[in-house]
Every structure is written in C-alpha cells, then in structure tokens.
Design an enzyme around this catalytic site. Structure first.
Site, PDB file in Angstrom:
ATOM      1  N   ASP A  31       0.849  -1.202   0.000  1.00 19.70           N
ATOM      2  CA  ASP A  31       0.000   0.000   0.000  1.00 19.70           C
ATOM      3  C   ASP A  31       0.879   1.244   0.000  1.00 19.70           C
ATOM      4  O   ASP A  31       1.672   1.457   0.927  1.00 19.70           O
ATOM      5  CB  ASP A  31      -0.884  -0.032   1.270  1.00 19.70           C
ATOM      6  CG  ASP A  31      -1.873   1.125   1.283  1.00 19.70           C
ATOM      7  OD1 ASP A  31      -2.744   1.143   2.159  1.00 19.70           O
ATOM      8  OD2 ASP A  31      -1.750   2.008   0.390  1.00 19.70           O
ATOM      9  N   TYR A 125     -13.442  13.174  -6.295  1.00 16.16           N
ATOM     10  CA  TYR A 125     -12.230  12.758  -7.021  1.00 16.16           C
ATOM     11  C   TYR A 125     -11.441  13.995  -7.449  1.00 16.16           C
ATOM     12  O   TYR A 125     -10.262  14.144  -7.111  1.00 16.16           O
ATOM     13  CB  TYR A 125     -12.592  11.915  -8.251  1.00 16.16           C
ATOM     14  CG  TYR A 125     -11.476  11.872  -9.266  1.00 16.16           C
ATOM     15  CD1 TYR A 125     -11.516  12.640 -10.424  1.00 16.16           C
ATOM     16  CD2 TYR A 125     -10.348  11.095  -9.038  1.00 16.16           C
ATOM     17  CE1 TYR A 125     -10.475  12.632 -11.328  1.00 16.16           C
ATOM     18  CE2 TYR A 125      -9.303  11.075  -9.933  1.00 16.16           C
ATOM     19  CZ  TYR A 125      -9.372  11.855 -11.092  1.00 16.16           C
ATOM     20  OH  TYR A 125      -8.331  11.855 -11.981  1.00 16.16           O
ATOM     21  N   ASN A 175     -16.278   4.410 -17.544  1.00 17.39           N
ATOM     22  CA  ASN A 175     -15.832   5.284 -18.628  1.00 17.39           C
ATOM     23  C   ASN A 175     -16.258   4.753 -19.996  1.00 17.39           C
ATOM     24  O   ASN A 175     -16.429   3.561 -20.213  1.00 17.39           O
ATOM     25  CB  ASN A 175     -14.306   5.439 -18.583  1.00 17.39           C
ATOM     26  CG  ASN A 175     -13.827   6.080 -17.296  1.00 17.39           C
ATOM     27  OD1 ASN A 175     -12.871   5.640 -16.696  1.00 17.39           O
ATOM     28  ND2 ASN A 175     -14.504   7.125 -16.839  1.00 17.39           N
ATOM     29  N   LEU A 176     -16.388   5.683 -20.940  1.00 19.10           N
ATOM     30  CA  LEU A 176     -16.934   5.369 -22.265  1.00 19.10           C
ATOM     31  C   LEU A 176     -16.115   4.335 -23.022  1.00 19.10           C
ATOM     32  O   LEU A 176     -16.649   3.318 -23.467  1.00 19.10           O
ATOM     33  CB  LEU A 176     -17.037   6.656 -23.096  1.00 19.10           C
ATOM     34  CG  LEU A 176     -17.578   6.476 -24.524  1.00 19.10           C
ATOM     35  CD1 LEU A 176     -19.016   5.986 -24.505  1.00 19.10           C
ATOM     36  CD2 LEU A 176     -17.466   7.792 -25.307  1.00 19.10           C
ATOM     37  N   ASP A 269     -21.921  15.611 -15.521  1.00 23.69           N
ATOM     38  CA  ASP A 269     -21.156  15.675 -16.770  1.00 23.69           C
ATOM     39  C   ASP A 269     -21.149  17.086 -17.343  1.00 23.69           C
ATOM     40  O   ASP A 269     -22.174  17.774 -17.331  1.00 23.69           O
ATOM     41  CB  ASP A 269     -21.779  14.749 -17.828  1.00 23.69           C
ATOM     42  CG  ASP A 269     -21.208  13.341 -17.735  1.00 23.69           C
ATOM     43  OD1 ASP A 269     -20.228  13.157 -16.994  1.00 23.69           O
ATOM     44  OD2 ASP A 269     -21.746  12.444 -18.389  1.00 23.69           O
TER      45      ASP A 269
HETATM   46  C1  WQD Z   1     -16.725  10.583 -21.411  1.00 26.05           C
HETATM   47  C2  WQD Z   1     -17.967  10.993 -22.182  1.00 26.05           C
HETATM   48  C3  WQD Z   1     -19.985  10.896 -20.912  1.00 26.05           C
HETATM   49  C4  WQD Z   1     -19.952   6.503 -20.454  1.00 26.05           C
HETATM   50  C5  WQD Z   1     -12.886  10.561 -17.004  1.00 26.05           C
HETATM   51  C6  WQD Z   1     -12.451   9.924 -15.723  1.00 26.05           C
HETATM   52  C7  WQD Z   1     -11.817  10.910 -14.784  1.00 26.05           C
HETATM   53  C8  WQD Z   1     -10.816  11.783 -15.484  1.00 26.05           C
HETATM   54  C9  WQD Z   1     -11.386  12.391 -16.746  1.00 26.05           C
HETATM   55  C10 WQD Z   1      -8.457  11.378 -15.260  1.00 26.05           C
HETATM   56  C11 WQD Z   1     -18.920  11.862 -21.385  1.00 26.05           C
HETATM   57  C12 WQD Z   1     -20.025   9.886 -22.047  1.00 26.05           C
HETATM   58  C13 WQD Z   1     -19.646   7.825 -20.745  1.00 26.05           C
HETATM   59  C14 WQD Z   1     -21.032   5.874 -21.111  1.00 26.05           C
HETATM   60  C15 WQD Z   1     -21.458   7.907 -22.321  1.00 26.05           C
HETATM   61  N1  WQD Z   1      -9.643  11.043 -15.793  1.00 26.05           N
HETATM   62  N2  WQD Z   1     -20.383   8.506 -21.660  1.00 26.05           N
HETATM   63  N3  WQD Z   1     -21.760   6.609 -22.017  1.00 26.05           N
HETATM   64  O1  WQD Z   1     -16.489  11.598 -17.333  1.00 26.05           O
HETATM   65  O2  WQD Z   1     -14.749  12.702 -18.840  1.00 26.05           O
HETATM   66  O3  WQD Z   1     -14.050  11.350 -16.796  1.00 26.05           O
HETATM   67  O4  WQD Z   1     -11.854  11.330 -17.569  1.00 26.05           O
HETATM   68  O5  WQD Z   1      -8.268  12.206 -14.446  1.00 26.05           O
HETATM   69  O6  WQD Z   1     -11.147  10.156 -13.798  1.00 26.05           O
HETATM   70  O7  WQD Z   1     -13.571   9.379 -15.089  1.00 26.05           O
HETATM   71  O8  WQD Z   1     -14.974  10.231 -18.868  1.00 26.05           O
HETATM   72  O9  WQD Z   1     -15.386   8.198 -20.190  1.00 26.05           O
HETATM   73  O10 WQD Z   1     -16.820   8.606 -18.129  1.00 26.05           O
HETATM   74  O11 WQD Z   1     -17.168  10.022 -20.172  1.00 26.05           O
HETATM   75  O12 WQD Z   1     -22.123   8.544 -23.161  1.00 26.05           O
HETATM   76  O13 WQD Z   1     -21.366   4.675 -20.896  1.00 26.05           O
HETATM   77  O14 WQD Z   1     -18.694   9.814 -22.527  1.00 26.05           O
HETATM   78  O15 WQD Z   1     -21.263  11.533 -20.763  1.00 26.05           O
HETATM   79  O16 WQD Z   1     -19.501  12.807 -22.272  1.00 26.05           O
HETATM   80  P1  WQD Z   1     -15.148  11.554 -17.975  1.00 26.05           P
HETATM   81  P2  WQD Z   1     -16.102   9.166 -19.309  1.00 26.05           P
END
Ligand code: WQD
Length: 312
Positions: A31, A125, A175-176, A269
């Site tokens: 850890d 976060y 994430n997407l 978002d």
């Molecule tokens: C991207 C886009 C969603 C899932 C991430 C990390 C965060 C940070 C920044 C490092 C958005 C859309 C998502 C889905 C969708 N990383 N989406 N359907 O929210 O920008 O944050 O990057 O520091 O830790 O979480 O990334 O991939 O969740 O979303 O339409 O099933 O995809 O609305 O527009 P996000 P994401």
C-alpha cells in the site's frame, strides 16, 4: 519498480511489460499509503531519483458515493510517498493530476492558468486531486531541493499496440471507451449515449481523449526535463472528440455497427472539456501524436486479445 496493492490491476502486468520492453520491472505488492511498505520498497530496490505518484482511485461517479475512501486513499498515498521519498533523498516527484481540476467551462480550451476553484468542482475525485496539488506546492516550497511536476491528464484511453497491456476496469466500466470495448467484444449488450442534447456540434459530450502511450511518453519527458521548483503541464491533444465520433471510430476498427441508444444525461457531466497542450509542447518538447482512430484500434486489439481482461 512498481509499488501496487493490485486493487485495480493484475500481477501479470510486470511480465507483460518485460515482454514489451525487454526490461524486468520488480513489483512490490503493498500500500503506497503505508510508510512501512514504501520504506521497504526503497530498502529492497532503492535508492531512487524519482517517484511518480499514480496511486489513486479515479472514478468520478464512485467518488460521489465514497468520498471518505477517495480523500483518504488519494491523499494518504501522496503523504506517505512524500514523507519517505524526502527522507530517502529523491530529487523529483511527478504527480498524476487531472484536467477535471479546472472549474470554469468559460475558460475552454483550458490552459494551465485556467480557474481552479475547489468549491466549484462537482466531485470528491477532482477535489482530492486539487487538494493534492496544494499539498505538493507547499511541500516543494519547504523543500527547494525537490522538483515537483504536476501532470494534468485529460481523458486517457487506449492500450499498448502489442495488445499485451491495456485498461481492464473491474466490474461494469464507468468510462466510455472501456464500455464500448466490452459491447464490441460481446460482454455488454448496448452502448448508452448519456445525452444527445448538449450544446456541441452533434449534441453529444466532447472530451480530450489522449492515447495512454502518448501519456506515458509525457511522463518520460517530464522526468528528463525536471527542473528545480514546481512545474505544471496539461497532457492532452487539444482536440475535442464527441461520444458519437468515438463510437464511429470504434465501429471502423471493429468493421461493424455497434448497438447503441440515447439515454438521459449523467449527473455532473460537462458538455465539453479539452485543453491546450502548448506549454508541454514548448517546455517538454512533447506532443500527443496518436489519433482517436489509433486509440480505438489499439483498444479493440487489446480487447480482442484479452476478452476476459488480464484474468482471462
Ligand atoms: C466521457 C464521455 C460521458 C460513459 C474521465 C475519468 C476521470 C478523469 C477524466 C483522469 C462523457 C459519455 C460515458 C457511457 C457515455 N480522468 N459517456 N456513455 O467523465 O470525462 O471522466 O476522464 O483524471 O477520472 O472518469 O470520462 O469516459 O466517463 O465520459 O455517453 O457509458 O462519454 O457523458 O460525455 P469523464 P467518461
């Protein structure tokens, strides 16, 4: 060497890194928030010139449900690594920060000077990362011999082109990109597009996706160029890509349409977030070169080679 508690990865990764690089990378399972564990990593494999602090939880949505876990883990790891690292005489500390510390969409495209107002941030976060940056700034002031570099990542995606290492989130991906990959490989039934009524060219959310290998190369440059004091860099491409554009790119890689439907917006978002990477290009001699098609091709290659992730 790697110090990792394996909470979000697999013990097979070091052997895959060795296969790619020809270099054995020792893994100490422990850890990073525990001074004893960090100290024993130095005893076994030190001395070290630098620490790169990657150890953090990073799911925005999960951080809203589990704030204490996020603040504790994301700050305690930095505290322990700083205490032991400074005591053992490291010269450089590189910190994995995030573009989600920028709080005012009016500042887009974000430069390193864009507004960062803690109370405006939408989730624990992002707040934990901005709090880390404050701690690191003050600690560097008190220890001028320590070079601190804050790297603000935008949306890291992709996998190594060999298909040997890639993103393998446990459970259903938040994430997407990993979600689309699981749909493409048949592990999930359909892509949900979270909102198609944003004020963007095609109505879907835009992000600054950066290939994880471009990101890694940015860390190497940051270590090579580490200069006395505190340095801050955005690591992104500067090119906003929408949800629909990412899906279209992935379908091109797969060679077929993927099942998808529009869902309601996801709480918290933003319509769009992306940076200008000019400072890193100028001062680090670094620029992201891989396109969204490179990213989706490499993710698809990784997912095909590892349909069940690292554990098969
Ligand atoms: C991207 C886009 C969603 C899932 C991430 C990390 C965060 C940070 C920044 C490092 C958005 C859309 C998502 C889905 C969708 N990383 N989406 N359907 O929210 O920008 O944050 O990057 O520091 O830790 O979480 O990334 O991939 O969740 O979303 O339409 O099933 O995809 O609305 O527009 P996000 P994401």
């Amino acid at each position: 060497m790697l110090l990792d508690n394996l909470a979000n990865t697999s013990r097979v990764v070091p052997s895959r890194i060795a296969e790619i690089t020809g270099t054995e990378v020792p893994l100490v399972i422990g850890d990073a928030a525990d001074d004893e564990h960090v100290g024993s990593a130095f005893d076994e494999h030190g001395p070290f010139d630098a620490i790169i602090q990657f150890a953090a939880h990073k799911a925005v949505g999960e951080s809203v449900e589990k704030p204490l876990e996020y603040y504790a883990n994301n700050l305690d790891t930095t505290y322990a690594l700083l205490r032991v690292g400074i005591a053992r005489g490291i010269r450089s500390f590189v910190f994995s920060s995030t573009g989600t510390v920028y709080s005012d969409p009016a500042d887009l495209p974000f430069t390193e000077q864009a507004t960062r107002n803690l109370v405006e941030l939408s989730n624990p976060y992002s707040k934990s990362k901005l709090m880390n940056e404050t701690v690191l700034t003050d600690v560097q002031q008190a220890h001028p011999e320590l070079n601190v570099t804050l790297l603000r990542y935008f949306n890291p995606v992709g996998a190594h082109e060999s298909g040997l290492v890639g993103e393998d989130p446990k459970g259903i991906p938040n994430n997407l990109m990993p979600f689309v990959a699981r749909v493409a490989v048949g592990k999930l039934p359909e892509i949900g597009i979270f909102g198609a009524d944003y004020d963007t060219p095609d109505g879907t959310g835009q992000r600054d996706y950066i290939h994880v290998v471009d990101l890694a190369e940015g860390h190497v440059k940051a270590l090579e160029k580490a200069a006395p004091g505190l340095a801050v860099y955005n690591l992104g491409t500067g090119n906003p890509v929408s949800v629909r554009e990412l899906i279209t790119s992935f379908e091109k890689a797969v060679g077929r349409e993927l099942p998808k439907s529009v869902k309601p917006r996801r709480a918290g978002d933003l319509a769009a977030t992306y940076c200008t990477p000019a400072k890193a290009e100028r001062e680090l001699g670094w620029t992201a070169t891989r396109t969204i098609d490179d990213m989706t091709r490499d993710v698809w290659n990784w997912q095909q080679n590892n349909p069940g992730g690292y554990e098969g």
